[in-house]
Design a protein around this motif. Sequence first.
Motif, PDB file in Angstrom:
ATOM      1  N   ASP A   1       0.800  -1.223   0.000  1.00  0.00           N
ATOM      2  CA  ASP A   1       0.000   0.000   0.000  1.00  0.00           C
ATOM      3  C   ASP A   1       0.836   1.278   0.000  1.00  0.00           C
ATOM      4  O   ASP A   1       0.370   2.323  -0.456  1.00  0.00           O
ATOM      5  CB  ASP A   1      -0.911   0.019   1.235  1.00  0.00           C
ATOM      6  N   TYR A   2       2.060   1.200   0.519  1.00  0.00           N
ATOM      7  CA  TYR A   2       2.845   2.423   0.704  1.00  0.00           C
ATOM      8  C   TYR A   2       3.967   2.580  -0.318  1.00  0.00           C
ATOM      9  O   TYR A   2       4.750   3.530  -0.236  1.00  0.00           O
ATOM     10  CB  TYR A   2       3.442   2.432   2.117  1.00  0.00           C
TER      11      TYR A   2
ATOM     12  N   ASP B   1       3.937   3.507  -3.351  1.00  0.00           N
ATOM     13  CA  ASP B   1       3.829   4.711  -4.182  1.00  0.00           C
ATOM     14  C   ASP B   1       3.429   5.941  -3.378  1.00  0.00           C
ATOM     15  O   ASP B   1       3.100   6.989  -3.963  1.00  0.00           O
ATOM     16  CB  ASP B   1       2.804   4.477  -5.303  1.00  0.00           C
ATOM     17  N   THR B   2       3.467   5.848  -2.058  1.00  0.00           N
ATOM     18  CA  THR B   2       3.144   7.007  -1.218  1.00  0.00           C
ATOM     19  C   THR B   2       4.299   8.003  -1.255  1.00  0.00           C
ATOM     20  O   THR B   2       5.433   7.645  -0.931  1.00  0.00           O
ATOM     21  CB  THR B   2       2.903   6.575   0.241  1.00  0.00           C
TER      22      THR B   2
ATOM     23  N   THR C   1       7.008  10.545  -0.193  1.00  0.00           N
ATOM     24  CA  THR C   1       7.657  10.858   1.073  1.00  0.00           C
ATOM     25  C   THR C   1       8.734  11.905   0.832  1.00  0.00           C
ATOM     26  O   THR C   1       9.403  11.908  -0.205  1.00  0.00           O
ATOM     27  CB  THR C   1       8.303   9.609   1.706  1.00  0.00           C
TER      28      THR C   1
ATOM     29  N   VAL D   1       6.617  12.454   6.133  1.00  0.00           N
ATOM     30  CA  VAL D   1       5.158  12.477   5.955  1.00  0.00           C
ATOM     31  C   VAL D   1       4.552  13.333   7.055  1.00  0.00           C
ATOM     32  O   VAL D   1       5.223  13.724   8.010  1.00  0.00           O
ATOM     33  CB  VAL D   1       4.544  11.059   6.019  1.00  0.00           C
TER      34      VAL D   1
ATOM     35  N   VAL E   1      -0.630  11.071   8.369  1.00  0.00           N
ATOM     36  CA  VAL E   1      -0.288   9.902   7.541  1.00  0.00           C
ATOM     37  C   VAL E   1       0.420   8.863   8.384  1.00  0.00           C
ATOM     38  O   VAL E   1       0.140   7.654   8.282  1.00  0.00           O
ATOM     39  CB  VAL E   1       0.595  10.325   6.343  1.00  0.00           C
TER      40      VAL E   1
END
Length: 328
Positions: A109-110, A112-113, A115, A124, A128
């Motif tokens: 899930d992370y 492509d988050t 930062t 972040v 988040v």
Amino acid sequence: MQFPPVEAPKQSHGHAVADALAGSTRGLALGRLGSLAAWIASVQGADVPAPFARPRAIVVAGNHGIAARGLSAWTAEAGSAQAEQLRSGAGPAHAAARLAGSSLRFIGDYLDTPTGAIDIEPAVSAQVWEAALAAGAEVADNEIDSGADILVPGDIGVGNTTIAAAVYGTFTRTEPVKAIGRGSGINDKVWKVKIAAVRDAMFRVRDFRDDTERVCAELTGPDFAFLVGLTAQAATRRTPVLVGEVYPTVAAYVAERLAPGTKGWLLAGQTTAEPAHTGCLEALDLKPVLALDMKTGQGAGALAALPQLNLAAELAGEVLAGGASSSD
């Protein structure tokens, strides 16, 4: 988020197993396996330790803006490539899990988050980080409710050892040059880049370095928060956690800060030469099962130790049940 109080493992069971093994006339000197068997009895709350029947590896992938500084032997795209390999059922974690008799869950899930680069900006927001912390706790609950009897956290991410060094250096007041290692196998030139990044990151958070969650939001990322939440919640649920590499180990160190008593439910599968790794193991009072110096990530180093735990339980069970044959 606030974690419930962490209850200590049932040390009386561990002491009883250790005493029984020491006083056995069956002729088996189990050495370190005996102490592992005692630890297993403690966390299982059992008179006789049993091999772990449903181990579950949880591998989480993330990315770090600081990786753009070129402080790893890997390119910034290497994390995505490893994640795809893992999704396909291949990679070190799957191989180690199969041999250890563990199932594996991948959290992408992370990956492509976005930062921030921690030397100049927060990784972040607090929101988040808090959400990812809660997500890790929720996954721990789900896995334990589904029957997992030991969790094995793993990580994928370029720049993870840099993040680990910055967190370790900040909380332990360790100078950057003494907090970082060679990570993925960097040369002297890249090592200097890494030192500068960790130094500047630590300098940015110097005025609030005792604020655990704020420091972590500034320096880590949602994948790290997820590992912290997973580990802390497992401890509150009286479920052991086997850590193997530097990133999950530093996350476990932070989990202990947020949920005191977590360390009683931790076991170190292996150690590496990373200062942040050895330093956090010492702070958590953990003695590694193996000395592999594996920097593969993905929880592979921890999974490599899992068969040793099951062997310890099996052998101790034989002695305690009177099933072992005597010898001179």
